[in-house]
Design a protein around this motif. Structure first.
Motif, PDB file in Angstrom:
ATOM      1  N   MET A   1       8.786  12.461 -17.606  1.00  0.00           N
ATOM      2  CA  MET A   1       7.550  12.147 -16.890  1.00  0.00           C
ATOM      3  C   MET A   1       7.777  11.064 -15.836  1.00  0.00           C
ATOM      4  SD  MET A   1       3.800  11.142 -18.425  1.00  0.00           S
ATOM      5  CE  MET A   1       3.668  12.741 -19.225  1.00  0.00           C
ATOM      6  N   THR A   2       8.708  10.152 -16.129  1.00  0.00           N
ATOM      7  CA  THR A   2       9.003   9.075 -15.185  1.00  0.00           C
ATOM      8  C   THR A   2       9.448   9.620 -13.842  1.00  0.00           C
ATOM      9  OG1 THR A   2       9.652   7.653 -17.029  1.00  0.00           O
ATOM     10  CG2 THR A   2      10.372   6.989 -14.832  1.00  0.00           C
ATOM     11  N   THR A   3      10.141  10.758 -13.849  1.00  0.00           N
ATOM     12  CA  THR A   3      10.701  11.288 -12.606  1.00  0.00           C
ATOM     13  C   THR A   3       9.664  12.015 -11.760  1.00  0.00           C
ATOM     14  OG1 THR A   3      11.375  13.292 -13.794  1.00  0.00           O
ATOM     15  CG2 THR A   3      12.996  11.511 -13.614  1.00  0.00           C
ATOM     16  N   TRP A   4       8.700  12.696 -12.394  1.00  0.00           N
ATOM     17  CA  TRP A   4       7.779  13.508 -11.596  1.00  0.00           C
ATOM     18  C   TRP A   4       6.378  12.933 -11.468  1.00  0.00           C
ATOM     19  CZ3 TRP A   4       3.486  15.135 -14.167  1.00  0.00           C
ATOM     20  CH2 TRP A   4       3.560  15.298 -15.553  1.00  0.00           C
TER      21      TRP A   4
ATOM     22  N   ARG B   1       1.037  11.571  -8.497  1.00  0.00           N
ATOM     23  CA  ARG B   1       0.167  10.579  -7.868  1.00  0.00           C
ATOM     24  C   ARG B   1       0.041  10.841  -6.369  1.00  0.00           C
ATOM     25  NH1 ARG B   1       1.838   4.702 -10.603  1.00  0.00           N
ATOM     26  NH2 ARG B   1       0.398   4.827 -12.391  1.00  0.00           N
ATOM     27  N   LEU B   2       1.150  11.141  -5.736  1.00  0.00           N
ATOM     28  CA  LEU B   2       1.104  11.432  -4.302  1.00  0.00           C
ATOM     29  C   LEU B   2       0.257  12.665  -4.018  1.00  0.00           C
ATOM     30  CD1 LEU B   2       4.747  10.785  -2.985  1.00  0.00           C
ATOM     31  CD2 LEU B   2       2.654   9.545  -2.368  1.00  0.00           C
ATOM     32  N   ALA B   3       0.410  13.696  -4.826  1.00  0.00           N
ATOM     33  CA  ALA B   3      -0.365  14.919  -4.637  1.00  0.00           C
ATOM     34  C   ALA B   3      -1.857  14.641  -4.809  1.00  0.00           C
ATOM     35  CB  ALA B   3       0.094  15.991  -5.628  1.00  0.00           C
ATOM     36  N   ALA B   4      -2.198  13.841  -5.805  1.00  0.00           N
ATOM     37  CA  ALA B   4      -3.601  13.491  -6.026  1.00  0.00           C
ATOM     38  C   ALA B   4      -4.146  12.678  -4.854  1.00  0.00           C
ATOM     39  CB  ALA B   4      -3.758  12.712  -7.328  1.00  0.00           C
ATOM     40  N   ALA B   5      -3.325  11.773  -4.323  1.00  0.00           N
ATOM     41  CA  ALA B   5      -3.744  10.960  -3.178  1.00  0.00           C
ATOM     42  C   ALA B   5      -4.001  11.833  -1.954  1.00  0.00           C
ATOM     43  CB  ALA B   5      -2.686   9.898  -2.869  1.00  0.00           C
ATOM     44  N   VAL B   6      -3.118  12.785  -1.712  1.00  0.00           N
ATOM     45  CA  VAL B   6      -3.280  13.689  -0.565  1.00  0.00           C
ATOM     46  C   VAL B   6      -4.528  14.549  -0.736  1.00  0.00           C
ATOM     47  CG1 VAL B   6      -2.286  15.668   0.634  1.00  0.00           C
ATOM     48  CG2 VAL B   6      -0.828  13.725   0.018  1.00  0.00           C
ATOM     49  N   LEU B   7      -4.743  15.056  -1.944  1.00  0.00           N
ATOM     50  CA  LEU B   7      -5.922  15.880  -2.210  1.00  0.00           C
ATOM     51  C   LEU B   7      -7.203  15.066  -2.025  1.00  0.00           C
ATOM     52  CD1 LEU B   7      -7.151  18.556  -3.174  1.00  0.00           C
ATOM     53  CD2 LEU B   7      -6.889  17.721  -5.533  1.00  0.00           C
ATOM     54  N   GLY B   8      -7.201  13.840  -2.547  1.00  0.00           N
ATOM     55  CA  GLY B   8      -8.370  12.984  -2.394  1.00  0.00           C
ATOM     56  C   GLY B   8      -8.654  12.664  -0.939  1.00  0.00           C
TER      57      GLY B   8
ATOM     58  N   GLY C   1       1.164   3.173  -5.889  1.00  0.00           N
ATOM     59  CA  GLY C   1       1.833   3.333  -7.180  1.00  0.00           C
ATOM     60  C   GLY C   1       2.975   4.327  -7.123  1.00  0.00           C
ATOM     61  N   ALA C   2       2.774   5.418  -6.401  1.00  0.00           N
ATOM     62  CA  ALA C   2       3.831   6.416  -6.276  1.00  0.00           C
ATOM     63  C   ALA C   2       5.027   5.847  -5.533  1.00  0.00           C
ATOM     64  CB  ALA C   2       3.290   7.647  -5.550  1.00  0.00           C
ATOM     65  N   ILE C   3       4.771   5.132  -4.439  1.00  0.00           N
ATOM     66  CA  ILE C   3       5.863   4.556  -3.649  1.00  0.00           C
ATOM     67  C   ILE C   3       6.618   3.508  -4.464  1.00  0.00           C
ATOM     68  CG2 ILE C   3       6.388   3.150  -1.618  1.00  0.00           C
ATOM     69  CD1 ILE C   3       3.995   4.568  -0.251  1.00  0.00           C
TER      70      ILE C   3
ATOM     71  N   PRO D   1     -11.400  11.722 -10.700  1.00  0.00           N
ATOM     72  CA  PRO D   1     -11.683  10.976 -11.930  1.00  0.00           C
ATOM     73  C   PRO D   1     -10.857  11.442 -13.121  1.00  0.00           C
ATOM     74  CG  PRO D   1     -13.727  11.417 -10.776  1.00  0.00           C
ATOM     75  CD  PRO D   1     -12.651  12.183 -10.050  1.00  0.00           C
ATOM     76  N   LEU D   2     -10.704  12.755 -13.277  1.00  0.00           N
ATOM     77  CA  LEU D   2      -9.896  13.261 -14.386  1.00  0.00           C
ATOM     78  C   LEU D   2      -8.428  12.882 -14.222  1.00  0.00           C
ATOM     79  CD1 LEU D   2     -11.398  16.821 -15.041  1.00  0.00           C
ATOM     80  CD2 LEU D   2     -11.545  14.799 -16.512  1.00  0.00           C
ATOM     81  N   PHE D   3      -7.940  12.880 -12.975  1.00  0.00           N
ATOM     82  CA  PHE D   3      -6.547  12.495 -12.770  1.00  0.00           C
ATOM     83  C   PHE D   3      -6.346  11.025 -13.115  1.00  0.00           C
ATOM     84  CE2 PHE D   3      -2.942  10.790 -10.503  1.00  0.00           C
ATOM     85  CZ  PHE D   3      -1.955  11.705 -10.816  1.00  0.00           C
ATOM     86  N   LEU D   4      -7.285  10.157 -12.725  1.00  0.00           N
ATOM     87  CA  LEU D   4      -7.156   8.733 -13.060  1.00  0.00           C
ATOM     88  C   LEU D   4      -7.214   8.524 -14.566  1.00  0.00           C
ATOM     89  CD1 LEU D   4      -6.771   6.225 -11.190  1.00  0.00           C
ATOM     90  CD2 LEU D   4      -7.448   8.297  -9.994  1.00  0.00           C
ATOM     91  N   LEU D   5      -8.005   9.340 -15.264  1.00  0.00           N
ATOM     92  CA  LEU D   5      -8.019   9.262 -16.727  1.00  0.00           C
ATOM     93  C   LEU D   5      -6.669   9.685 -17.295  1.00  0.00           C
ATOM     94  CD1 LEU D   5      -9.496   8.853 -19.411  1.00  0.00           C
ATOM     95  CD2 LEU D   5     -10.327  11.214 -19.224  1.00  0.00           C
TER      96      LEU D   5
END
Length: 234
Positions: A1-4, A9-16, A68-70, A131-135
């Motif tokens: 999980m550490t690697t991906w 997070r980046l994908a969620a940021a782009v979607l948001g 956080g992703a960076i 919201p679900l992703f942040l959870l």
């Protein structure tokens, strides 16, 4: 999980970010099509857009998830938890987004809006997906840092400032859509329609404040339980 997880997070940021831009574009499009002077006033329309707690929380979420992703990618060979400053901001944003999801789906899901006011997919992303992703980030993201309980108090600063700003500004603005001499971002804050007026609005504010404090306590508690750092006192 550490690697991906950083890429999630980046994908969620782009979607948001895409959802925010899509809804802002729709708001501007509606303003340009308006036939009234107040409806076409783009500065007011833009200011109103960024006066929604949902939008502000999602803007913060996009920024924090990207940071956080960076950070994770730059420190991917290490094992230390995320820095304290970031952990505090992430805890705050997680609180705001989880509360946004709760409030929307309990108080606002059934509120009818004029057709074309919102972008359906954007609306779901901002009120449900992020919201679900942040959870999920709270529960599963690696390298979570334990925080002191004082972080709960920090998490209340922004919502308090937002409520004060909203209630002061509301009666200084002409609503673009209706021409009313007030504008509230959410119906439960509008004393003109809430039973009991300002007293009824105060009840909603207190209820949401309790929810924010409760969720913030949950976020900090989970972080303390999950963190690999040395346990903190207080």
């Amino acid at each position: 999980m550490t690697t991906w997880w950083p890429f999630a997070r980046l994908a969620a940021a782009v979607l948001g970010l895409a959802a925010i831009i899509a809804q802002l574009a729709r708001s501007i499009e509606n303003a340009l099509a308006s036939t009234t002077e107040w409806g076409q006033h783009l500065p007011t329309v833009a200011a109103n857009f960024f006066s929604f707690f949902t939008i502000l929380s999602n803007v913060l979420a996009v920024i924090v998830l990207a940071i956080g992703a960076i950070w994770s990618l730059r420190h991917r060979r290490g094992t230390e938890p995320e820095p304290t400053w970031f952990a505090i901001i992430l805890a705050c944003v997680s609180t705001y987004m989880i509360v946004t999801g709760i409030v929307y789906n309990t108080l606002l899901r059934g509120v009818e809006l004029p057709q074309g006011v919102t972008v359906p997919w954007s609306n779901e992303v901002l009120h449900v997906v992020i919201p679900l992703f942040l959870l999920a980030d709270l529960l599963f993201a690696p390298r979570r840092r334990a925080l002191r309980w004082s972080a709960v108090a920090i998490a209340t600063i922004f919502p308090i400032a937002w409520v004060v700003y909203t209630m002061i500004r509301a009666n200084l603005i002409i609503a673009p859509a209706t021409g009313e001499t007030w504008w509230y971002p959410y119906p439960f804050l509008n004393p003109h329609i809430v039973p009991g007026g300002y007293l009824g609005v105060a009840g909603y504010i207190v209820g949401i404040a309790i929810a924010i404090i409760g969720v913030a306590c949950f976020v900090v508690w989970v972080g303390r339980r999950r963190s690999a750092a040395v346990p903190l006192t207080a």
